[in-house]
Write a protein that holds these residues in place. Sequence first.
Motif: not given
Length: 611
Positions: A365-378
Amino acid sequence: MADYELEEGICVQLAAATPNDETLFTTPHILQLLSVKKIGSNAGNNTDRFRVILSDGKHFIQAMLATQLNHLYYEKAIDKNTIIKTERLSCNFVQEKRLLILMGLSVLGQQEKIGDPVAIAIDEPSSKPPSTVSTPAPQKPAPSSANSSTHVAKPAAKTTKSSWHPIEALSPYQNNWTIKARCTHKSDIKTWSNQKGEGKLFNVTLMDETGEIRGTAFNAVADTLFPKFEEGKVYFISKAKVNLAKKKFSNLANDYDLSFERNTEVEECHETTNLPMIKYNFVSLADLQTLAKDATCDVIAILTETSEVATITSKATQRELKKRELTLADKSGFSTRLTLWGNQAENFRTDEANPVIAFKGVRVGDFGGRTLSTLTTSVMTQNPDIEEAFVLRGWYDASGREQSFQSHANASGSFSGGGSGGGFRRDEIRNLIDVKRESDALIKSSSEAAQSFFFSTRATVMHIKADNIAYPACKTPDCNKKVTPNGDSWTCDKCNKSHDAPSWRYIIAMAVSDPTAQVWLQGFNDVGEVVFGRTANELVEIRDSNDTEYNRIMHQSICATYNFSVRAKPDQYGENVRMRYGITRINNLDYKEEANSLLEKLSSPWGQQDL
């Protein structure tokens, strides 16, 4: 150069092998690659496929290179006449043709072609896999139906467990196959209701050494198979239908998925050796800025902070969602925020303060810089038993614990211009005239609806505005807001703090040109440090004390060529809308890399075409 001795005779054995010859495939063999040739790409995910010619000095045979080994070709580690030691091979039959797949190898060196190898004549029809002949129709009734049933069932069960098919070789054109795969994700049973009716489904993500595939079961089949799957366990699966993947439901790099049917067989594998393990393609936290928004990637990092579970309301569905924020750091010197959602957020626990965590398939993601988030398949694994985890643990315990980390929100060179759309992409370089035409078309189509877009270009600096090269910024970490003079100090309205001097930061406007057009680009601190080769504080000091030297530096900075990653963003000026081009990344030319890129292009089908 060392002289290597090939394992003469092994090609004949491999040419006659069946999928049951596990010992032959797992025993190392010294062979020579006579050829490595690209034969095309998988549709949809554009994964290249390579055919190799293996020689033992006396004979040669063909094989396919597993896609997870493609990087060896891209990195020039394997080529014509490379000597290798095989670590694992597999054998399958596709339309009665033997398919040998090179699953793992180590490179020993290079040597001129050894011997004068010749091809092996193989009678393919006599080499069918046991799975195609294991249950022939009986010629006459058996004396005892019970004994006959037992006699037929045993070989079939044995074949199911010993003859398994790689996931990457599955296609809708095959019927008789069995995969041996690890279940890395299992969803909850979901229900739906629409004009066609209602029903239920669940899906699983299956993985072996060659790739991943998504499997889905519906309605009664879902009720039957749901209890059989458990995350982390390995299964033999057969008699499922292979379909073209629906990409909107899956982010896996596979053109196909599986549909479980009433006759689908799922049997847990109780073996303790040769089990498929999760394969990662790790990206460092520093390199997240080179990935496009919404891309998926694998990362491994140290957990430095954990927040409590929070509840938010989705704007799209108005449903309450559970989330938890993790702060991760790695050897690249960067720290990144990762968000866990749903059950992963609620059930997250650690047995130690700073575990190593490997994530597979998380979204950028790019909210306030590069971020990460999990998906249902992560997939999330704490302290995995892999080399990267041991290296990371050793680094953190030795020195990383005391290190300060840089976030993408304030990273030099990361997100000037309001967010990055990825790093420089050499294969997607665009002419500036095409960029200007696209910008004009977007604005003319609808000024209010004009959208941002990203592009890569190679251009030369023609002019830099020298009158306003930097601004006085706040010294408070992560602030960087403009400060104003207040007597003998400089005051920041945001932090409400005063400093004895500002920290100067670049703000640059420069005209760049390629052979087709010229545009004005805007850049910030990271861009100025690359262009001028010094900090803004140093350049401002020169500007205020030595006009001649300052003008010389400005003059030397033009006529230099760079690789630019740029964001084109519409800006409103009164009643007019025009495109503003902000530099998200700037790189000096790497001539070795440029030459290698040209060589790769010459080796591609484009370079081999007849003129």
